[in-house]
Write a protein that holds these residues in place. Sequence first.
Motif, PDB file in Angstrom:
ATOM      1  N   ASP A  32       1.142  -1.105   0.140  1.00 50.14           N
ATOM      2  CA  ASP A  32       0.035  -0.073  -0.003  1.00 50.14           C
ATOM      3  C   ASP A  32       0.898   1.072  -0.002  1.00 50.14           C
ATOM      4  OD1 ASP A  32      -2.288   1.700   0.301  1.00 50.14           O
ATOM      5  OD2 ASP A  32      -2.248   1.452   2.595  1.00 50.14           O
ATOM      6  N   GLU A  33       1.079   2.072  -1.170  1.00 50.03           N
ATOM      7  CA  GLU A  33       1.957   2.912  -1.464  1.00 50.03           C
ATOM      8  C   GLU A  33       3.374   2.586  -0.849  1.00 50.03           C
ATOM      9  OE1 GLU A  33       1.018   5.609  -2.860  1.00 50.03           O
ATOM     10  OE2 GLU A  33      -0.916   5.031  -2.981  1.00 50.03           O
ATOM     11  N   GLU A  34       3.849   3.036   0.348  1.00 50.02           N
ATOM     12  CA  GLU A  34       5.536   2.683   0.648  1.00 50.02           C
ATOM     13  C   GLU A  34       5.287   1.882   1.972  1.00 50.02           C
ATOM     14  OE1 GLU A  34       8.056   3.623  -1.176  1.00 50.02           O
ATOM     15  OE2 GLU A  34       6.665   3.892  -2.771  1.00 50.02           O
ATOM     16  N   THR A  35       4.134   1.119   2.231  1.00 51.28           N
ATOM     17  CA  THR A  35       4.063   0.264   3.231  1.00 51.28           C
ATOM     18  C   THR A  35       3.950  -1.095   2.757  1.00 51.28           C
ATOM     19  OG1 THR A  35       3.360   1.995   4.646  1.00 51.28           O
ATOM     20  CG2 THR A  35       2.951  -0.113   5.560  1.00 51.28           C
ATOM     21  N   LEU A  36       4.463  -2.197   3.496  1.00 45.13           N
ATOM     22  CA  LEU A  36       4.314  -3.379   2.952  1.00 45.13           C
ATOM     23  C   LEU A  36       3.664  -4.234   4.258  1.00 45.13           C
ATOM     24  CD1 LEU A  36       6.262  -5.907   1.094  1.00 45.13           C
ATOM     25  CD2 LEU A  36       5.640  -6.310   3.424  1.00 45.13           C
ATOM     26  N   TYR A  37       2.408  -4.742   3.832  1.00 48.48           N
ATOM     27  CA  TYR A  37       1.884  -5.569   4.957  1.00 48.48           C
ATOM     28  C   TYR A  37       2.069  -6.842   5.104  1.00 48.48           C
ATOM     29  CZ  TYR A  37      -0.377  -1.128   6.340  1.00 48.48           C
ATOM     30  OH  TYR A  37      -0.520   0.259   6.573  1.00 48.48           O
ATOM     31  N   SER A  38       1.980  -7.684   6.125  1.00 45.34           N
ATOM     32  CA  SER A  38       2.215  -9.041   6.273  1.00 45.34           C
ATOM     33  C   SER A  38       1.333  -9.394   7.533  1.00 45.34           C
ATOM     34  CB  SER A  38       3.595  -9.563   6.292  1.00 45.34           C
ATOM     35  OG  SER A  38       3.262 -11.184   6.312  1.00 45.34           O
ATOM     36  N   ALA A  39       0.829 -10.637   7.634  1.00 45.61           N
ATOM     37  CA  ALA A  39       0.025 -10.866   8.783  1.00 45.61           C
ATOM     38  C   ALA A  39       0.366 -12.148   9.185  1.00 45.61           C
ATOM     39  CB  ALA A  39      -1.668 -10.679   8.610  1.00 45.61           C
ATOM     40  N   ALA A  63      14.579  -6.224   5.933  1.00 46.68           N
ATOM     41  CA  ALA A  63      14.686  -6.195   4.410  1.00 46.68           C
ATOM     42  C   ALA A  63      13.479  -7.276   4.000  1.00 46.68           C
ATOM     43  CB  ALA A  63      15.937  -6.820   4.043  1.00 46.68           C
ATOM     44  N   VAL A  64      12.958  -6.916   2.990  1.00 45.54           N
ATOM     45  CA  VAL A  64      11.937  -7.651   2.169  1.00 45.54           C
ATOM     46  C   VAL A  64      12.777  -8.027   0.820  1.00 45.54           C
ATOM     47  CG1 VAL A  64       9.644  -8.149   1.533  1.00 45.54           C
ATOM     48  CG2 VAL A  64      10.385  -6.906   3.577  1.00 45.54           C
ATOM     49  N   LEU A  65      12.738  -9.475   0.445  1.00 47.99           N
ATOM     50  CA  LEU A  65      13.266  -9.615  -0.955  1.00 47.99           C
ATOM     51  C   LEU A  65      11.925 -10.556  -1.681  1.00 47.99           C
ATOM     52  CD1 LEU A  65      15.652 -10.290  -2.964  1.00 47.99           C
ATOM     53  CD2 LEU A  65      15.700 -12.322  -2.211  1.00 47.99           C
ATOM     54  N   VAL A  66      11.561  -9.939  -2.920  1.00 49.74           N
ATOM     55  CA  VAL A  66      10.630 -10.390  -3.924  1.00 49.74           C
ATOM     56  C   VAL A  66      11.489 -10.822  -5.056  1.00 49.74           C
ATOM     57  CG1 VAL A  66       8.302 -10.024  -5.239  1.00 49.74           C
ATOM     58  CG2 VAL A  66       8.802  -8.938  -2.884  1.00 49.74           C
ATOM     59  N   ASP A  67      11.349 -12.111  -5.584  1.00 50.09           N
ATOM     60  CA  ASP A  67      12.087 -12.542  -6.544  1.00 50.09           C
ATOM     61  C   ASP A  67      11.419 -13.423  -7.642  1.00 50.09           C
ATOM     62  OD1 ASP A  67      11.995 -14.960  -5.150  1.00 50.09           O
ATOM     63  OD2 ASP A  67      14.102 -15.382  -5.581  1.00 50.09           O
ATOM     64  N   ASN A  68      11.912 -13.693  -8.692  1.00 45.56           N
ATOM     65  CA  ASN A  68      11.416 -14.560  -9.803  1.00 45.56           C
ATOM     66  C   ASN A  68      12.502 -15.391 -10.304  1.00 45.56           C
ATOM     67  OD1 ASN A  68       9.098 -15.323 -11.630  1.00 45.56           O
ATOM     68  ND2 ASN A  68      10.561 -14.441 -13.047  1.00 45.56           N
ATOM     69  N   TYR A  69      12.405 -16.672 -10.223  1.00 46.17           N
ATOM     70  CA  TYR A  69      13.373 -17.600 -10.868  1.00 46.17           C
ATOM     71  C   TYR A  69      12.277 -18.533 -11.855  1.00 46.17           C
ATOM     72  CZ  TYR A  69      16.489 -21.311 -11.694  1.00 46.17           C
ATOM     73  OH  TYR A  69      17.429 -22.160 -12.228  1.00 46.17           O
ATOM     74  N   GLU A  70      13.199 -18.637 -13.041  1.00 45.32           N
ATOM     75  CA  GLU A  70      12.824 -19.504 -14.153  1.00 45.32           C
ATOM     76  C   GLU A  70      14.068 -20.200 -14.810  1.00 45.32           C
ATOM     77  OE1 GLU A  70       9.827 -17.986 -16.600  1.00 45.32           O
ATOM     78  OE2 GLU A  70       9.183 -16.594 -15.370  1.00 45.32           O
ATOM     79  N   ARG A  80      14.722  -5.807  -3.751  1.00 43.80           N
ATOM     80  CA  ARG A  80      14.787  -5.668  -2.190  1.00 43.80           C
ATOM     81  C   ARG A  80      14.149  -4.614  -1.713  1.00 43.80           C
ATOM     82  NH1 ARG A  80      20.349  -5.830  -1.694  1.00 43.80           N
ATOM     83  NH2 ARG A  80      20.378  -3.430  -1.760  1.00 43.80           N
ATOM     84  N   LEU A  81      13.430  -4.452  -0.651  1.00 41.78           N
ATOM     85  CA  LEU A  81      12.808  -3.375  -0.139  1.00 41.78           C
ATOM     86  C   LEU A  81      13.574  -3.395   1.395  1.00 41.78           C
ATOM     87  CD1 LEU A  81       9.271  -4.304  -0.889  1.00 41.78           C
ATOM     88  CD2 LEU A  81      10.647  -2.862  -2.319  1.00 41.78           C
ATOM     89  N   ARG A  82      13.896  -2.299   1.751  1.00 41.61           N
ATOM     90  CA  ARG A  82      14.384  -2.009   3.213  1.00 41.61           C
ATOM     91  C   ARG A  82      13.554  -0.919   3.904  1.00 41.61           C
ATOM     92  NH1 ARG A  82      21.001  -1.800   1.947  1.00 41.61           N
ATOM     93  NH2 ARG A  82      21.052  -4.131   1.753  1.00 41.61           N
ATOM     94  N   GLY A  83      13.613  -1.261   5.036  1.00 36.63           N
ATOM     95  CA  GLY A  83      12.655  -0.249   5.839  1.00 36.63           C
ATOM     96  C   GLY A  83      12.773  -0.527   7.327  1.00 36.63           C
ATOM     97  N   ILE A 122       8.604   1.455   3.792  1.00 36.78           N
ATOM     98  CA  ILE A 122       9.915   1.214   2.889  1.00 36.78           C
ATOM     99  C   ILE A 122      10.674   2.454   2.720  1.00 36.78           C
ATOM    100  CG2 ILE A 122      10.216   0.430   0.512  1.00 36.78           C
ATOM    101  CD1 ILE A 122       7.683  -1.034   0.504  1.00 36.78           C
ATOM    102  N   ASP A 123      11.724   2.456   3.042  1.00 36.86           N
ATOM    103  CA  ASP A 123      12.685   3.652   2.630  1.00 36.86           C
ATOM    104  C   ASP A 123      13.730   3.344   1.528  1.00 36.86           C
ATOM    105  OD1 ASP A 123      14.651   2.346   3.890  1.00 36.86           O
ATOM    106  OD2 ASP A 123      14.344   3.160   5.898  1.00 36.86           O
ATOM    107  N   GLU A 124      13.799   2.186   0.823  1.00 39.92           N
ATOM    108  CA  GLU A 124      14.827   1.936   0.050  1.00 39.92           C
ATOM    109  C   GLU A 124      14.045   0.781  -0.899  1.00 39.92           C
ATOM    110  OE1 GLU A 124      19.355   1.400  -0.225  1.00 39.92           O
ATOM    111  OE2 GLU A 124      18.524  -0.190   0.608  1.00 39.92           O
TER     112      GLU A 124
END
Length: 136
Positions: A32-39, A63-70, A80-83, A122-124
Amino acid sequence: MRRRVVEARVAYLATIDSEERPHLIPVCFALDEETLYSAVDRKPKTSPRLRRLDNIRQHPTVAVLVDNYEEDWSRLWWVRLRGEARVIEEGPERDRALGLLRDKYAQYQEAPPDGAVIAVSIDEWRGWTASETMSS
């Protein structure tokens, strides 16, 4: 980068434990904009006291990593998101986050998360892709 993160189904949350060791777990998330939520959801846990929540309370930088491997390596990418993270136990921000997560994951419509919400401000943003220029 934002489109790839929004469309991704899983991310990896890295926190720092009390001995300053990394702790990495897969998470479902919504942006949501510059905020990542997880529950904290209803999937089985090894303990009712979750290390990720304790870690965030002690060391909020994450840090949060989102990736795609094929197998076609021209389609590889990562973001990579840092915050700074917070643990939200109740209130309107938690309710909004749970709504975003229910909208993204059908499983949460049937069994809504009943635990705390993690909010990462998220700041980066950093990313890489094998085949094209990536921008936010």
